[in-house]
Write an enzyme that holds these catalytic residues in place. Structure first.
Site, PDB file in Angstrom:
ATOM      1  N   ASN A 119     -61.978 -70.318  34.977  1.00 49.81           N
ATOM      2  CA  ASN A 119     -61.882 -69.112  33.658  1.00 49.81           C
ATOM      3  C   ASN A 119     -61.757 -70.607  32.466  1.00 49.81           C
ATOM      4  OD1 ASN A 119     -62.208 -68.219  31.064  1.00 49.81           O
ATOM      5  ND2 ASN A 119     -60.295 -67.122  31.739  1.00 49.81           N
TER       6      ASN A 119
ATOM      7  N   CYS B  88     -58.090 -63.676  31.743  1.00 48.07           N
ATOM      8  CA  CYS B  88     -57.063 -64.452  33.416  1.00 48.07           C
ATOM      9  C   CYS B  88     -56.237 -63.958  34.013  1.00 48.07           C
ATOM     10  CB  CYS B  88     -58.402 -65.025  34.066  1.00 48.07           C
ATOM     11  SG  CYS B  88     -57.777 -66.885  33.223  1.00 48.07           S
ATOM     12  N   HIS B  89     -54.939 -64.506  31.988  1.00 51.02           N
ATOM     13  CA  HIS B  89     -54.218 -63.511  32.622  1.00 51.02           C
ATOM     14  C   HIS B  89     -53.420 -62.098  32.452  1.00 51.02           C
ATOM     15  CE1 HIS B  89     -54.121 -62.310  28.224  1.00 51.02           C
ATOM     16  NE2 HIS B  89     -53.468 -61.895  28.337  1.00 51.02           N
TER      17      HIS B  89
ATOM     18  N   GLU C 294     -48.356 -58.902  25.891  1.00 54.19           N
ATOM     19  CA  GLU C 294     -48.940 -57.322  25.387  1.00 54.19           C
ATOM     20  C   GLU C 294     -47.770 -55.883  26.283  1.00 54.19           C
ATOM     21  OE1 GLU C 294     -52.289 -58.042  27.744  1.00 54.19           O
ATOM     22  OE2 GLU C 294     -53.116 -59.899  26.295  1.00 54.19           O
TER      23      GLU C 294
ATOM     24  N   TYR D   3     -56.860 -58.687  41.780  1.00 52.16           N
ATOM     25  CA  TYR D   3     -58.354 -59.314  42.323  1.00 52.16           C
ATOM     26  C   TYR D   3     -58.940 -58.163  42.528  1.00 52.16           C
ATOM     27  CZ  TYR D   3     -55.215 -63.676  40.847  1.00 52.16           C
ATOM     28  OH  TYR D   3     -54.743 -64.246  40.046  1.00 52.16           O
TER      29      TYR D   3
END
Length: 175
Positions: free
Chosen positions: A136, A144-145, A171, A113
């Site tokens: 979001n 945002c993950h 990912e 953040y």
């Protein structure tokens, strides 16, 4: 908002997903849980995000069908999501800046953040960045993950921390 939104709901490896698109692009991707959402439930979700909108379920919106196929490929194989037209007009200028910064985080990478706040020239605003992430409306496509709390902690996620953890593992980012 007196705008028409087309909607599409579908089952995915993470449960049911509801999406909506405006004339400007994809404007909603919402995790709905394990049960198929009724049209009434979809209207309730949209009313929270886009008060006054008119929703129309569809089977044939090219953008929603393309987004659905991309999401299913991403969740099945980790294939990066394509850039699709996004309608981020719902947000304040600051939130839109945050959401655009999130879209620049490469697949498989994360940011904190604080790093997002600094990249926007607002180093004292990591909490505001967190609030923007929490509001979001277009999960996955506005990733945002990929934003973590200090020290690599997961922080929050509107879809739930189990989904956030799964997306990061998909990912290639161990949590």
């Amino acid at each position: 908002m007196d705008e028409r939104l087309t909607t599409l709901s579908f089952a995915s490896p993470l449960g049911w997903i509801c999406m909506a698109a405006s004339a400007g692009g994809l404007c909603l991707l919402h995790f709905c849980g394990t049960e198929q959402p009724s049209e009434e439930h979809v209207r309730e979700i949209l009313a929270r995000e886009y008060p006054g909108c008119i929703s129309e379920p569809t089977e044939g919106s090219p953008l929603l069908l393309q987004a659905k196929e991309a999401v299913l490929a991403y969740l099945s194989t980790g294939t990066p999501l394509p850039r699709l037209p996004l309608d981020m007009s719902k947000g304040t200028p600051f939130r839109r800046d945050v959401w655009e910064a999130l879209c620049r985080i490469p697949h498989g990478e994360t940011r904190s953040y604080l790093e997002i706040a600094r990249s926007l020239g607002k180093p004292g605003a990591p909490r505001a960045v967190g609030q923007a992430c929490g509001s979001n409306p277009i999960a996955l496509f506005v990733p945002c993950h990929r934003v973590l709390a200090s020290g690599g902690r997961l922080g929050g996620y509107s879809g739930g921390l189990d989904i956030k953890r799964t997306l990061l593992e998909l990912e290639g980012h161990g949590t």
